[in-house]
Motif scaffolding. Structure first.
Motif, PDB file in Angstrom:
ATOM      1  N   ALA A   1     -36.622  -0.877 -65.489  1.00 16.62           N
ATOM      2  CA  ALA A   1     -36.246   0.531 -65.451  1.00 16.62           C
ATOM      3  C   ALA A   1     -36.876   1.189 -64.230  1.00 16.62           C
ATOM      4  N   THR A   2     -36.125   2.053 -63.559  1.00 15.49           N
ATOM      5  CA  THR A   2     -36.631   2.664 -62.329  1.00 15.49           C
ATOM      6  C   THR A   2     -36.461   4.178 -62.349  1.00 15.49           C
ATOM      7  N   HIS A   3     -37.544   4.877 -62.045  1.00 20.72           N
ATOM      8  CA  HIS A   3     -37.490   6.307 -61.746  1.00 20.72           C
ATOM      9  C   HIS A   3     -37.618   6.515 -60.241  1.00 20.72           C
ATOM     10  N   GLY A   4     -38.233   5.560 -59.563  1.00 25.87           N
ATOM     11  CA  GLY A   4     -38.289   5.578 -58.116  1.00 25.87           C
ATOM     12  C   GLY A   4     -37.094   4.841 -57.536  1.00 25.87           C
ATOM     13  N   ALA A   5     -36.774   5.154 -56.291  1.00 22.90           N
ATOM     14  CA  ALA A   5     -35.567   4.592 -55.678  1.00 22.90           C
ATOM     15  C   ALA A   5     -35.786   3.221 -55.067  1.00 22.90           C
ATOM     16  N   VAL A   6     -37.054   2.802 -54.888  1.00 26.39           N
ATOM     17  CA  VAL A   6     -37.354   1.484 -54.330  1.00 26.39           C
ATOM     18  C   VAL A   6     -37.675   0.542 -55.482  1.00 26.39           C
ATOM     19  N   PRO A   7     -36.937  -0.557 -55.621  1.00 21.69           N
ATOM     20  CA  PRO A   7     -37.174  -1.440 -56.768  1.00 21.69           C
ATOM     21  C   PRO A   7     -38.531  -2.110 -56.729  1.00 21.69           C
ATOM     22  N   PRO A   8     -39.146  -2.316 -57.887  1.00 21.13           N
ATOM     23  CA  PRO A   8     -40.434  -3.021 -57.942  1.00 21.13           C
ATOM     24  C   PRO A   8     -40.330  -4.397 -57.300  1.00 21.13           C
ATOM     25  N   GLY A   9     -41.398  -4.787 -56.589  1.00 23.23           N
ATOM     26  CA  GLY A   9     -41.405  -6.060 -55.888  1.00 23.23           C
ATOM     27  C   GLY A   9     -40.885  -5.981 -54.478  1.00 23.23           C
ATOM     28  N   SER A  10     -40.249  -4.846 -54.122  1.00 22.08           N
ATOM     29  CA  SER A  10     -39.703  -4.687 -52.775  1.00 22.08           C
ATOM     30  C   SER A  10     -40.762  -4.161 -51.819  1.00 22.08           C
ATOM     31  N   GLU A  11     -40.495  -4.331 -50.543  1.00 21.82           N
ATOM     32  CA  GLU A  11     -41.367  -3.784 -49.517  1.00 21.82           C
ATOM     33  C   GLU A  11     -41.489  -2.271 -49.691  1.00 21.82           C
ATOM     34  N   PHE A  12     -42.695  -1.765 -49.549  1.00 27.86           N
ATOM     35  CA  PHE A  12     -43.019  -0.338 -49.597  1.00 27.86           C
ATOM     36  C   PHE A  12     -42.995   0.259 -51.009  1.00 27.86           C
ATOM     37  N   HIS A  13     -42.731  -0.538 -52.042  1.00 24.08           N
ATOM     38  CA  HIS A  13     -42.650   0.041 -53.384  1.00 24.08           C
ATOM     39  C   HIS A  13     -43.941   0.751 -53.763  1.00 24.08           C
ATOM     40  N   GLU A  14     -43.811   1.977 -54.247  1.00 24.44           N
ATOM     41  CA  GLU A  14     -44.945   2.783 -54.655  1.00 24.44           C
ATOM     42  C   GLU A  14     -44.936   2.888 -56.189  1.00 24.44           C
ATOM     43  N   PRO A  15     -45.766   2.124 -56.884  1.00 19.93           N
ATOM     44  CA  PRO A  15     -45.694   2.094 -58.353  1.00 19.93           C
ATOM     45  C   PRO A  15     -46.018   3.419 -59.014  1.00 19.93           C
ATOM     46  N   GLN A  16     -46.821   4.259 -58.374  1.00 17.27           N
ATOM     47  CA  GLN A  16     -47.178   5.545 -58.982  1.00 17.27           C
ATOM     48  C   GLN A  16     -45.947   6.421 -59.201  1.00 17.27           C
ATOM     49  N   VAL A  17     -44.918   6.234 -58.375  1.00 16.57           N
ATOM     50  CA  VAL A  17     -43.710   7.046 -58.496  1.00 16.57           C
ATOM     51  C   VAL A  17     -43.038   6.817 -59.850  1.00 16.57           C
ATOM     52  N   GLU A  18     -43.147   5.606 -60.380  1.00 17.75           N
ATOM     53  CA  GLU A  18     -42.485   5.293 -61.642  1.00 17.75           C
ATOM     54  C   GLU A  18     -43.029   6.113 -62.805  1.00 17.75           C
ATOM     55  N   ARG A  19     -44.198   6.712 -62.644  1.00 19.80           N
ATOM     56  CA  ARG A  19     -44.805   7.472 -63.738  1.00 19.80           C
ATOM     57  C   ARG A  19     -44.563   8.977 -63.611  1.00 19.80           C
ATOM     58  N   THR A  20     -43.625   9.368 -62.761  1.00 15.53           N
ATOM     59  CA  THR A  20     -43.379  10.795 -62.553  1.00 15.53           C
ATOM     60  C   THR A  20     -42.505  11.401 -63.638  1.00 15.53           C
ATOM     61  N   ALA A  21     -41.746  10.589 -64.365  1.00 14.42           N
ATOM     62  CA  ALA A  21     -40.815  11.124 -65.358  1.00 14.42           C
ATOM     63  C   ALA A  21     -40.605  10.068 -66.432  1.00 14.42           C
ATOM     64  N   GLY A  22     -39.843  10.435 -67.439  1.00 14.69           N
ATOM     65  CA  GLY A  22     -39.534   9.496 -68.506  1.00 14.69           C
ATOM     66  C   GLY A  22     -38.314   9.953 -69.262  1.00 14.69           C
ATOM     67  N   HIS A  23     -38.142   9.401 -70.458  1.00 14.77           N
ATOM     68  CA  HIS A  23     -37.021   9.786 -71.305  1.00 14.77           C
ATOM     69  C   HIS A  23     -37.487  10.891 -72.234  1.00 14.77           C
ATOM     70  N   ASP A  24     -36.947  12.100 -72.064  1.00 14.37           N
ATOM     71  CA  ASP A  24     -37.409  13.252 -72.833  1.00 14.37           C
ATOM     72  C   ASP A  24     -36.224  14.191 -73.092  1.00 14.37           C
ATOM     73  N   PRO A  25     -35.408  13.913 -74.120  1.00 13.32           N
ATOM     74  CA  PRO A  25     -34.237  14.753 -74.386  1.00 13.32           C
ATOM     75  C   PRO A  25     -34.585  16.213 -74.645  1.00 13.32           C
ATOM     76  N   ALA A  26     -35.733  16.476 -75.289  1.00 14.77           N
ATOM     77  CA  ALA A  26     -36.118  17.860 -75.556  1.00 14.77           C
ATOM     78  C   ALA A  26     -36.368  18.616 -74.253  1.00 14.77           C
ATOM     79  N   ALA A  27     -37.078  17.977 -73.328  1.00 16.76           N
ATOM     80  CA  ALA A  27     -37.310  18.605 -72.023  1.00 16.76           C
ATOM     81  C   ALA A  27     -35.997  18.793 -71.271  1.00 16.76           C
ATOM     82  N   ALA A  28     -35.089  17.838 -71.421  1.00 17.24           N
ATOM     83  CA  ALA A  28     -33.772  17.962 -70.789  1.00 17.24           C
ATOM     84  C   ALA A  28     -33.046  19.193 -71.319  1.00 17.24           C
ATOM     85  N   GLY A  29     -33.083  19.377 -72.649  1.00 14.67           N
ATOM     86  CA  GLY A  29     -32.423  20.539 -73.236  1.00 14.67           C
ATOM     87  C   GLY A  29     -32.998  21.849 -72.724  1.00 14.67           C
TER      88      GLY A  29
END
Length: 504
Positions: A294-322
């Motif tokens: 699953a990706t929230h960042g645009a660079v896939p994990p394992g790729s050059e320049f991947h920044e893992p901290q970006v993946e923790r910027t968001a998640g699945h939150d239907p209430a927040a979406a509403g």
């Protein structure tokens, strides 16, 4: 069998084998063409058509010395003039109105004698080699292509690779060993002798995933790309085969058309709400049976320049979406769907009709429906019909980019200057454009890393595209195939030294 044939199954119909006009790069292109340099195992440039290169003191003029006696399959010499002609066509395309974005740092491409190609850049940059080793920069005979552009890559093709094209149809492509090929010093494969053990390769398009694995298990193909993820355990247990599973240099993403102000897609709150409503882990679990990330960042994990901290910027939150939808003025109606005034938040999402993207789009539609978004699906055949359709500017689409170098790919898919193709969502974010330019102009690796990090944070926060997930690349092959191996960070394997043991 005196002249063994390698039979390879592929999941898509074949595009024309043309680096400029082909809608997609398929495995045969890697056998038929070569590039000036290749991408090495650690992401470094290594010799390929060019055996050596040097750079000027001001880091803007590159000189590439070609392998001696290079010839196209037609027998015509592949000298520096021919390489320059091919690169210029790759750079500008057939319309010659705007160069391809990965050549934006290039000022001039010229020959300096029969074996020397010179490339001058506008500024010192770390990104020239990425432009040269990409499959869209493969070297071909521009003279032959110019004779009949419409048939090039179908009726004939002229490269310098180990195999030459024999026949082409959307369902089957055949190539045979090229007598003009004199070998290469490519260190990722063994140096071949006077002849290739595999004299002929047949690629077969198998769109249905059940048919793909049935052909492999039944012995009708020797190796296969994209067997069904649900049956990977079965393949691993079969002693006849080897399997390779690795992160694919790609990202499946959703694009929302910024010009559709009536739907609020120019509003960051709406884009964030859509993103928060999507359960990416469910996509990976249900669509590719856990064989992906699953990706929230645009660079896939394992790729050059991947920044893992970006993946923790968001998640699945239907209430927040509403809450975000409500803040943007979209309220639930009596039928449970979001509306603003009398207009519902309803639109069509265009998607490629394949065994991963179409089910993914349907699941996204079901998830969005739970927060009141009415998304219908329009399935279009890959690749050219799909690209033509989304170039017309639908409200939304779901697609996948597949590229060896992710930040370079993202420039094309979300920079303002690349509208409307391939930035089909008409995204325009000035800060992101500036970060892309910083990346392209970075004269050192640390500066490129810093710019790449900023690119990823901006995309995650501003959502010019909505990343969803990266599937794993899955290959299965007979154990008696040697000299052929998928490699991380590459689209397809090389075919320089393929051997079918026990076939002679």
């Amino acid at each position: 069998m005196a002249s063994p044939t390698l039979r390879e199954g592929f999941e898509y119909a074949f595009s024309r084998v043309d680096p400029v006009g082909g809608a997609h790069i398929d495995p045969p292109a890697v056998a038929i063409y070569e590039t000036l340099v290749a991408k090495g195992p650690r992401g470094e440039p290594i010799p390929y058509m060019a055996r050596t290169w040097s750079i000027s003191q001001d880091a803007t003029l590159w000189r590439f010395e070609l392998r001696p006696d290079l010839r196209f399959h037609s027998g015509a010499p592949c000298d520096a003039k021919a390489v320059v002609a091919a690169l210029e066509r790759c750079r500008w395309g057939d319309a010659r109105t705007r160069q391809m974005q990965y050549f934006d740092m290039v000022d001039t491409i010229a020959d300096d004698g029969p074996t020397t190609v010179t490339i001058r850049t506008h500024y010192p940059t770390t990104r020239l080699m990425q432009a040269l080793w990409g499959t869209h920069s493969a070297i071909f005979s521009e003279a032959m292509r110019a004779e009949d552009v419409a048939s090039y890559g179908i009726g004939r093709a002229d490269g310098t690779g180990p195999y030459r094209l024999l026949s082409h149809s959307p369902d089957r492509l055949v190539a045979e060993v090229a007598p003009t090929y004199a070998g290469t010093e490519l260190p990722m494969v063994a140096r071949r002798g006077a002849a290739l053990s595999v004299r002929r390769i047949e690629w077969v398009a198998l769109r249905d995933e059940d048919e793909r694995i049935a052909r492999l298990l039944g012995g009708e193909v020797d190796l296969l790309h994209a067997p069904p993820a649900a049956r990977l355990a079965e393949l691993k247990a079969d002693e006849r085969f080897e399997t390779t599973v690795m992160p694919q240099p790609s990202n499946i993403y959703m694009g929302l058309n910024f010009s559709r102000r009536d739907l609020g897609f120019n509003d960051l709150r709406v884009r964030r709400a859509v993103s928060l409503a999507i359960d990416r882990e469910a996509l990976v679990r249900e669509i590719v049976h856990g064989l992906g990330v699953a990706t929230h960042g645009a660079v896939p994990p394992g790729s050059e320049f991947h920044e893992p901290q970006v993946e923790r910027t968001a998640g699945h939150d239907p209430a927040a979406a509403g809450s975000l939808f409500e803040e943007a003025g979209w309220l639930r109606g009596e039928d449970g769907l979001l509306e603003k005034g009398d207009a519902p938040l309803a639109f069509v999402c265009v998607v490629q009709d394949d065994s991963v993207l179409l089910p993914a789009a349907r699941l996204v539609a079901a998830q969005l429906r739970r927060v009141g978004v009415d998304m219908d699906i329009e399935a279009v055949a890959p690749f050219a019909p799909f690209y033509e359709r989304i170039s017309a500017g639908p409200a939304a689409f779901l697609s996948k980019w597949l590229w060896q170098d992710p930040i370079d790919a993202l420039i094309g898919f979300s920079a303002t200057g690349c509208q409307p193709r391939p930035n089909w969502q008409r995204a325009s974010l000035p800060r992101l454009d500036m970060a892309f330019e910083r990346f392209r102009r970075a004269p050192t690796r640390p500066e490129a890393e810093d710019a790449a990090r900023e690119v990823q944070w901006l995309i995650a926060r501003e959502l010019p595209m909505i990343p969803l997930f990266t599937p794993h690349d899955i290959w299965a092959n007979r154990k008696d195939i040697r000299g052929w191996r998928p490699r991380p960070g590459h689209l397809y394997p090389y075919y320089q030294d393929v051997v079918l043991e026990g076939s002679a």
